[in-house]
Design a protein around this motif. Structure first.
Motif, PDB file in Angstrom:
ATOM      1  N   PRO A  12     -11.335   5.859  36.409  1.00 58.75           N
ATOM      2  CA  PRO A  12     -10.572   4.628  36.475  1.00 58.75           C
ATOM      3  C   PRO A  12      -9.494   4.624  35.394  1.00 58.75           C
ATOM      4  CG  PRO A  12     -12.912   4.171  36.670  1.00 58.75           C
ATOM      5  CD  PRO A  12     -12.788   5.622  36.310  1.00 58.75           C
ATOM      6  N   GLY A  13      -8.276   4.215  35.777  1.00 54.95           N
ATOM      7  CA  GLY A  13      -7.201   4.196  34.800  1.00 54.95           C
ATOM      8  C   GLY A  13      -6.502   5.533  34.650  1.00 54.95           C
ATOM      9  N   ALA A  14      -6.844   6.501  35.506  1.00 54.59           N
ATOM     10  CA  ALA A  14      -6.218   7.815  35.424  1.00 54.59           C
ATOM     11  C   ALA A  14      -4.735   7.708  35.730  1.00 54.59           C
ATOM     12  CB  ALA A  14      -6.890   8.781  36.403  1.00 54.59           C
ATOM     13  N   THR A  15      -3.969   8.661  35.230  1.00 56.35           N
ATOM     14  CA  THR A  15      -2.534   8.668  35.480  1.00 56.35           C
ATOM     15  C   THR A  15      -2.257   8.928  36.956  1.00 56.35           C
ATOM     16  OG1 THR A  15      -2.295  11.049  35.115  1.00 56.35           O
ATOM     17  CG2 THR A  15      -2.147   9.607  33.164  1.00 56.35           C
ATOM     18  N   LEU A  16      -1.057   8.579  37.383  1.00 62.01           N
ATOM     19  CA  LEU A  16      -0.672   8.827  38.770  1.00 62.01           C
ATOM     20  C   LEU A  16      -0.716  10.311  39.100  1.00 62.01           C
ATOM     21  CD1 LEU A  16       2.327   6.343  39.183  1.00 62.01           C
ATOM     22  CD2 LEU A  16       0.024   6.130  40.148  1.00 62.01           C
ATOM     23  N   LEU A  17      -0.395  11.145  38.116  1.00 62.96           N
ATOM     24  CA  LEU A  17      -0.440  12.583  38.350  1.00 62.96           C
ATOM     25  C   LEU A  17      -1.865  13.034  38.646  1.00 62.96           C
ATOM     26  CD1 LEU A  17       0.683  15.430  38.428  1.00 62.96           C
ATOM     27  CD2 LEU A  17       0.505  15.499  35.922  1.00 62.96           C
ATOM     28  N   VAL A  18      -2.824  12.599  37.830  1.00 60.25           N
ATOM     29  CA  VAL A  18      -4.226  12.994  38.027  1.00 60.25           C
ATOM     30  C   VAL A  18      -4.724  12.512  39.390  1.00 60.25           C
ATOM     31  CG1 VAL A  18      -6.584  12.666  37.200  1.00 60.25           C
ATOM     32  CG2 VAL A  18      -4.740  13.091  35.562  1.00 60.25           C
TER      33      VAL A  18
END
Length: 250
Positions: free
Chosen positions: A11-17
């Motif tokens: 949760p809260g991961a970057t858009l890239l991840v």
């Protein structure tokens, strides 16, 4: 140390991840098969609501992991599994969670168990092995808060790392990064809960005693039993996760 046990797209991961995982999931599940072409850049942008820059970087990430290759005028193609970086932490996580074939899980559990048998035999035979340290590591496992998954992961990882390090085997050391990757996947808050930790304590106790006593046969038996528990508990957790994923998709 919390980052060691983070899931690939928490949760809260970057858009890239998130984008990397979304594409990887399609590859590992076989939605886009080997030799298939993944959706083009515009389609991924529209589907995920991310920028072209993010999509390009996500594709570059998966190319670097050997899962994709770009083909001029054709698009970006899924590569055969034997081209993938099979011991990459993210690749292992994706294959365990998304590959419908449990052979991936079985092979990895067997590999780790084989190395741990070698390591534990060496530790049991070596009079200079830090037995007091192993006993302290086991006490930390006994005292850990079973409601705190991250703490459970940390204490179990510390215990098993002590055994691998204590083997003083040049080949075990050579594959240490592989074992670390596997252990941080198995002993992860994603899969490890209070019930499975508590259930395995008696076998960890037996393994600790066997090594302290120098009993290689008992050590091997304890490692094998822990391997069987690990396999069963991972399968159970994965079935639950896949069911939840299916319900969300449905």
């Amino acid at each position: 140390m919390a980052g060691r046990f983070g899931s690939p797209a928490p949760p809260g991961a970057t858009l890239l991840v998130v984008t990397v995982e979304a594409i990887a999931r399609r590859i590992v599940t076989g939605e886009v098969p080997v030799g298939g072409i993944i959706p083009n850049e515009s389609e991924i942008v529209d589907e995920l609501g991310v920028s072209r820059t993010v999509v390009r970087e996500a594709v570059r990430t998966l190319v670097a992991k050997g899962m994709l290759r770009t083909r001029r005028r054709l698009g970006t193609e899924v590569t055969p599994v034997d081209s993938w970086s099979l011991f990459d932490r993210s690749v292992i996580d994706w294959r365990i969670r998304y590959d419908p074939d449990d052979k991936v899980l079985d092979d990895l559990v067997d590999f780790v168990m084989a190395v741990e048998i070698i390591a534990c035999n060496r530790c049991a035979e070596d009079a200079s092995f830090d037995r007091a340290g192993l006993q302290a590591a086991f006490r930390a496992m006994e005292q850990a808060n079973t409601a705190d998954r991250l703490q459970l992961a940390e204490v179990e990882y510390a215990y098993h790392s002590l055994l691998i390090d204590g083997a003083k085997n040049m080949f075990c050391s050579h594959v240490y990064s592989v074992i670390e990757t596997a252990l941080t996947t198995f002993i992860s808050p994603l899969f490890l809960d209070g019930a499975s930790h508590t259930e395995a304590l008696s076998d960890h106790r037996a393994l600790t005693k066997a090594i302290v006593d120098g009993d290689t046969n008992a050590a091997r038996a304890a490692v094998e039993q822990l391997g069987h528990l690990r396999r069963r508990n991972l399968r159970r957790a994965l079935r639950s996760m896949r069911t939840e994923d299916g319900e969300r998709i449905g």
